[in-house]
Design a protein around this motif. Structure first.
Motif, PDB file in Angstrom:
ATOM      1  N   VAL A  95     -16.997 -12.745   9.298  1.00 22.16           N
ATOM      2  CA  VAL A  95     -16.252 -11.496   9.144  1.00 22.16           C
ATOM      3  C   VAL A  95     -16.983 -10.654   8.101  1.00 22.16           C
ATOM      4  O   VAL A  95     -17.206 -11.100   6.972  1.00 22.16           O
ATOM      5  N   ASN A  96     -17.407  -9.466   8.504  1.00 23.68           N
ATOM      6  CA  ASN A  96     -18.165  -8.575   7.615  1.00 23.68           C
ATOM      7  C   ASN A  96     -19.357  -9.287   6.989  1.00 23.68           C
ATOM      8  O   ASN A  96     -19.660  -9.127   5.802  1.00 23.68           O
ATOM      9  N   GLU A 132     -19.695 -12.368   6.262  1.00 17.17           N
ATOM     10  CA  GLU A 132     -19.334 -13.565   5.498  1.00 17.17           C
ATOM     11  C   GLU A 132     -18.941 -14.680   6.467  1.00 17.17           C
ATOM     12  O   GLU A 132     -17.964 -14.561   7.199  1.00 17.17           O
ATOM     13  N   PHE A 190      -8.940 -18.338   6.127  1.00 15.68           N
ATOM     14  CA  PHE A 190     -10.007 -17.394   5.783  1.00 15.68           C
ATOM     15  C   PHE A 190      -9.937 -16.167   6.693  1.00 15.68           C
ATOM     16  O   PHE A 190      -9.960 -15.016   6.229  1.00 15.68           O
ATOM     17  N   LEU A 191      -9.837 -16.403   7.984  1.00 10.80           N
ATOM     18  CA  LEU A 191      -9.796 -15.305   8.932  1.00 10.80           C
ATOM     19  C   LEU A 191      -8.506 -14.490   8.777  1.00 10.80           C
ATOM     20  O   LEU A 191      -8.535 -13.252   8.759  1.00 10.80           O
ATOM     21  N   ASP A 234      -6.638 -14.064   6.143  1.00 10.74           N
ATOM     22  CA  ASP A 234      -6.662 -13.272   4.915  1.00 10.74           C
ATOM     23  C   ASP A 234      -7.467 -11.989   5.087  1.00 10.74           C
ATOM     24  O   ASP A 234      -7.100 -10.929   4.562  1.00 10.74           O
ATOM     25  N   ARG A 235      -8.558 -12.062   5.823  1.00 11.51           N
ATOM     26  CA  ARG A 235      -9.427 -10.905   5.963  1.00 11.51           C
ATOM     27  C   ARG A 235      -8.945  -9.914   7.020  1.00 11.51           C
ATOM     28  O   ARG A 235      -9.407  -8.771   7.070  1.00 11.51           O
ATOM     29  N   LEU A 236      -8.023 -10.352   7.855  1.00 11.62           N
ATOM     30  CA  LEU A 236      -7.448  -9.450   8.845  1.00 11.62           C
ATOM     31  C   LEU A 236      -6.159  -8.803   8.353  1.00 11.62           C
ATOM     32  O   LEU A 236      -5.714  -7.793   8.902  1.00 11.62           O
ATOM     33  N   VAL A 256     -12.925  -4.428  10.728  1.00 14.27           N
ATOM     34  CA  VAL A 256     -13.830  -5.498  10.307  1.00 14.27           C
ATOM     35  C   VAL A 256     -14.913  -5.667  11.371  1.00 14.27           C
ATOM     36  O   VAL A 256     -14.711  -5.365  12.550  1.00 14.27           O
TER      37      VAL A 256
END
Length: 422
Positions: A151-152, A154, A166-167, A169-171, A177
């Motif tokens: 994601v981005n 990372e 992890f996924l 949190d970033r969404l 993204v």
């Protein structure tokens, strides 16, 4: 006894009742509802477990007057596990709210892509096994079999247990993204913006160049939505000249009984269930374009569909997460037209029906209330046994091959049978 003494007795009794803790109140409520509603096959009666778990609660709360409900959650889970009925479950408030949103087809509580993901041990990233319609994932062109690697820029963590969080949190912020995607041997980036999405999962149709139609039914949730849509998609397959059909019920956890009965009616002449609880029975079914419900000698409101009948060859795909109403649907095709079924033995709740009950603290119960019978009074088996045993191969899917679907197409190819519309 004078009035002052009487009021003293009443006040003492009221005060004593008020000492019940929230945890105690919840255990009492669960025990009462299980006792009132449970009508499944288990030989363990809920009331037999009440005393055991009361003793456990006394230990956990240790005289704590305001013992909170979260202390009794594990005990309720254990009590229900002892009943041994996979269709009877307890949900914490957060989980129950999510279940209700999915059943109602309402919106998610946070920005999402609209995919179901599978963690495959030894495989980098997260594997996409379902892309829901009208979601950011579909709009971005994601497909079943893709892997999300980063994601981005990372990379998802090496630790498998951390990848989903992890996924998520970033969404969660809902900002655009860039996802790094692996599709078979191709690696590329795609930009996608997560958003609040509808949790409704409706059937979809894919038409292959070899003349095989693939009908994907991810859920039977959505009263008067799923069943009629199945008929419409079958009509589209006929109009396109499809010669055979694969019905994919993998990971379909069930839904509303009317919808699997109406949906199966696009493939067989009639569907029927008698639901027998501890006191009475009801009848539900589909015939000649109508869904009906009868109870106590009275017929309740029904709905009509623009009926169609698929008489060409058909194969059904199932796995261990095919459950409840999806098992009903498969039984109807197995028994009504001897359809071949490929996959794994299903979840094992295909012979009961349930209700959902909201508890006073916002948590909830799913309770088996009745057993499913055929017209002759015989009970259905608990699970579907496939004609051909086959397992999903996640490694192959990540390489671009759905081996179970390939096997189904292999069985169907070369067979030519006509189709009729009612």
């Amino acid at each position: 006894m004078d009035n002052r003494r009487l009021w003293g007795v009443v006040l003492v009794l009221w005060a004593g009742l008020s000492f019940a803790s929230p945890a105690q109140d919840l255990l009492n409520e669960v025990s009462r509802l299980l006792n009132d509603y449970y009508g499944g096959f288990s030989q363990v009666r809920p009331q037999e477990l009440r005393q055991k778990y009361q003793g456990e609660l006394d230990k956990v709360c240790a005289g704590e007057v305001a013992c909170p409900t979260n202390k009794v959650f594990p005990l309720i889970q254990s009590l229900i596990a002892e009943i041994g009925d996979r269709h009877t479950r307890y949900f914490t408030p957060e989980d129950y709210a999510e279940v209700q949103r999915r059943l109602a087809g309402t919106s998610s509580n946070r920005p999402q892509l609209g995919v179901q993901l599978q963690l495959v041990p030894g495989l980098e990233g997260l594997l996409v096994v379902e892309v829901s319609a009208e979601t950011p994932a579909e709009e971005a062109g994601l497909r079943r079999g893709d892997r999300i690697l980063a994601v981005n820029g990372e990379a998802l963590p090496q630790a498998e247990s951390e990848r989903n969080n992890f996924l998520r949190d970033r969404l969660g912020a809902g900002e655009p993204v860039n996802l790094t995607i692996q599709r078979a041997q191709q690696r590329f980036e795609v930009q996608v913006r997560p958003r609040i999405i509808s949790l409704r999962q409706l059937p979809s149709l894919a038409l292959r160049s070899d003349g095989v139609a693939v009908l994907r039914i991810p859920s039977f949730s959505g009263y008067q939505q799923v069943g009629p849509r199945i008929h419409e998609l079958v009509r589209q397959a006929q109009a396109a000249g499809a010669k055979a059909m694969v019905i994919d019920l993998r990971n379909n956890g069930g839904g509303v009984l009317s919808e699997c009965l109406v949906g199966a009616g696009a493939f067989v002449e009639e569907t029927y269930r008698r639901l027998q609880d501890n006191m009475r029975s009801s009848e539900q079914g589909y015939k000649e374009g109508y869904y009906y419900f009868r109870s106590g000698g009275r017929e309740r409101p029904q709905y009509e569909v623009r009926a169609v009948r698929w008489t060409a060859p058909v194969v059904v795909l199932v796995n261990e997460r095919t459950a409840s109403c999806a098992e009903y649907f498969t039984f109807d095709l197995q028994e009504g037209r001897q359809a071949q079924v490929i996959g794994q033995p299903t979840a094992g709740v295909g012979n009961t029906a349930t209700i959902f009950l909201r508890l006073s603290d916002g948590s909830g119960l799913q309770v088996t209330t009745s057993r499913a019978q055929r017209r002759d009074g015989s009970f259905y088996p608990d699970r579907v046994t496939p004609t051909l045993s086959f397992s999903d191969d996640w490694q192959a899917l990540a390489e671009g091959r759905d081996v179970m679907l390939e096997k189904a197409v292999e069985l169907l190819m070369g067979v030519n049978v006509g189709v009729d519309e009612e």
